[in-house]
Motif scaffolding. Structure first.
Motif: not given
Length: 265
Positions: A87-103, A166-174
């Motif tokens: 989890a700690r390593a993953a957070i550094g992969l994303f930048r302000p402005g990104d949109t994330l799906f998170v399951d 389906r009503r959203f579009h994200a940069v990332h799915a995590v």
């Protein structure tokens, strides 16, 4: 010790151990029990931890009733240090402005702890706990998907949740998964796999959070083929056929390091 420094130490201890008693905090910080209780009340009010009778726990974990046994609660304790490293390593992969799906999952719940300290992220999730944590980030937005509520994981599932994805579009799915296999990333729960597949379909890139225990397992429900995964964040780089399959599929493996592991002779 100054109160602000003491409270930062308290938060650090809770993050490290996930649940800490008042007695342990008082002994470690050379403070009275009453002082620690006041600190916990203050930190609870700030949303940085959850004050319990006799101690404190992580704010997200409190939604899963730490005193109650159950399958999700049991999984929270499995490979906890490795999952936190991921989890700690993953957070550094994303930048302000990104949109994330998170399951919903135990590793993504720990990832949400990191989201609570991140800046400028928009998170779309079917997990009540993850939404609560993600919303605490600076300049953050969190959207909680509705649907049939499952108490065990504090999550929403089913057709209504999938329709909202389906009503959203994200940069990332995590995503967190049950298994990483040559056949793809897999899960043990059909309905959770449906949610993850819907998120993959609506995202530009897929990041899988998987501690090393997930490699070479098998599970019945396909979330996505390896070719659909952009990167996997793990605490130990895999070897053998699964490593070859990841290379062939073009999957980036991000090494989180993780806790020390025993090496067989």
């Amino acid at each position: 010790m100054r109160p602000d420094k003491r409270r930062e130490r308290i938060v650090a201890m809770v993050l490290e151990r996930e649940r800490v008693s008042v007695d342990a905090l008082a002994d470690a910080l050379d403070a009275s029990r009453e002082t620690i209780r006041r600190d916990l009340a203050e930190l609870d009010g700030q949303g940085r931890l959850r004050k319990l009778h006799g101690g404190a726990t992580l704010p997200g974990l409190s939604l899963y009733e730490p005193d109650r046994e159950g399958p999700f609660q049991a999984r929270l304790a499995e490979n906890a240090a490795a999952k936190r490293a991921v989890a700690r390593a993953a957070i550094g992969l994303f930048r302000p402005g990104d949109t994330l799906f998170v399951d919903t999952g135990t590793t993504t719940l720990l990832f949400a702890e990191e989201l609570s300290r991140a800046r400028g992220l928009t998170v779309i999730t079917n997990s009540a706990a993850i939404a609560a944590l993600a919303s605490r980030g600076e300049d953050a937005q969190a959207f909680l998907l509705g649907g049939e509520y499952r108490d065990g994981g504090a999550e929403c599932l089913g057709a209504m949740a999938i329709d909202q994805i389906r009503r959203f579009h994200a940069v990332h799915a995590v995503l967190t998964v049950g298994a990483v296999h040559e056949a793809g990333v897999l899960d043990y729960d059909a309905r959770e796999a449906e949610i993850a597949r819907a998120m993959v379909a609506q995202a530009r890139a897929v990041t899988v959070l998987a501690d090393a225990s997930k490699f070479d397992r098998n599970a019945p429900f396909v979330v996505a083929p390896l070719e659909a995964v952009g990167r996997i964040v793990t605490d130990a780089v895999p070897a053998g056929p699964i490593a070859d399959a990841l290379v062939a599929a073009g999957v980036e493996v991000v090494d989180a390091g993780g806790p020390a592991r025993d090496v067989a002779p």
